[in-house]
Design a protein around this motif. Sequence first.
Motif, PDB file in Angstrom:
ATOM      1  N   VAL A   1       0.809  -1.272  -0.033  1.00  0.00           N
ATOM      2  CA  VAL A   1      -0.096  -0.040  -0.017  1.00  0.00           C
ATOM      3  C   VAL A   1       0.867   1.210  -0.006  1.00  0.00           C
ATOM      4  N   THR A   2       2.030   1.244   0.595  1.00  0.00           N
ATOM      5  CA  THR A   2       2.988   2.505   0.733  1.00  0.00           C
ATOM      6  C   THR A   2       3.690   2.670  -0.601  1.00  0.00           C
TER       7      THR A   2
ATOM      8  N   ASN B   1       1.232   3.421  -4.299  1.00  0.00           N
ATOM      9  CA  ASN B   1      -0.060   4.433  -4.173  1.00  0.00           C
ATOM     10  C   ASN B   1      -0.371   5.011  -5.426  1.00  0.00           C
ATOM     11  N   ASP B   2      -1.458   5.835  -5.381  1.00  0.00           N
ATOM     12  CA  ASP B   2      -2.090   6.356  -6.391  1.00  0.00           C
ATOM     13  C   ASP B   2      -0.953   7.247  -7.233  1.00  0.00           C
ATOM     14  N   ARG B   3      -0.001   7.821  -6.528  1.00  0.00           N
ATOM     15  CA  ARG B   3       0.894   8.733  -7.199  1.00  0.00           C
ATOM     16  C   ARG B   3       1.870   8.114  -7.815  1.00  0.00           C
ATOM     17  N   THR B   4       2.351   6.755  -7.545  1.00  0.00           N
ATOM     18  CA  THR B   4       3.382   5.849  -8.064  1.00  0.00           C
ATOM     19  C   THR B   4       2.847   5.206  -9.144  1.00  0.00           C
ATOM     20  N   CYS B   5       1.468   4.936  -9.214  1.00  0.00           N
ATOM     21  CA  CYS B   5       0.885   4.028 -10.192  1.00  0.00           C
ATOM     22  C   CYS B   5       0.720   5.266 -11.506  1.00  0.00           C
TER      23      CYS B   5
END
Length: 206
Positions: A33-34, A37-41
């Motif tokens: 989860v860390t 995350n959405d930013r990494t995706c």
Amino acid sequence: MHFFCTLGATECHLLAVMSYDRYLAICRPLHYVTLMNDRTCFLLVLISWIIGLLLISILTSLLTQLSFCNQYKIDHFFCDFTPLVQLSCSDTWLIETTAFITSSIGILPTFMLTVISYIFIISTILKIPTVTGRQKAFSTCSSHLTVVSVFYGSLIFVYVLPTTDKVISIFYGIMTPMLNPLIYTLRNQEVIGALKRLVEKLLHRN
């Protein structure tokens, strides 16, 4: 051809990103989860599209400089790079060398990243003590592994080891996109149920 090849190059990177995602899910579940995350995706998807677009734009710009001497009939079922270059009456050494380099950059590193990810994934799965746990972990990546095998296998033959074999081109150009929805939904119980009902109907008719 530009858009087709851009989508193909981008898919190579997206498949590598998906293999990394499955590596994190299976090998580092507590940090998943860390790390994912959405930013990494978003960044991984954006980088995949940018690299794919840049690599193919180089080839497209070189392709526009070739002369074709009134030869426009391509020995293929779509406008692909290799059969198009073969029609040219210009010296094609530069563009063929560039194509080999860019395809190697686009395909081989992403393929190696996928292979390395799956080496760690399989190693982790084999360490799971229960059969149920191993099956559950393997089902997480089985669909992706199937698509990778079909897509990369045909792509390497065509672009890293250039060939105009139309049968091989069918696999990555038609078969893989057609199979993707089916392969990625095989874990969905509703889809499995629908397939079973379809098979039963066909058997009853016969």
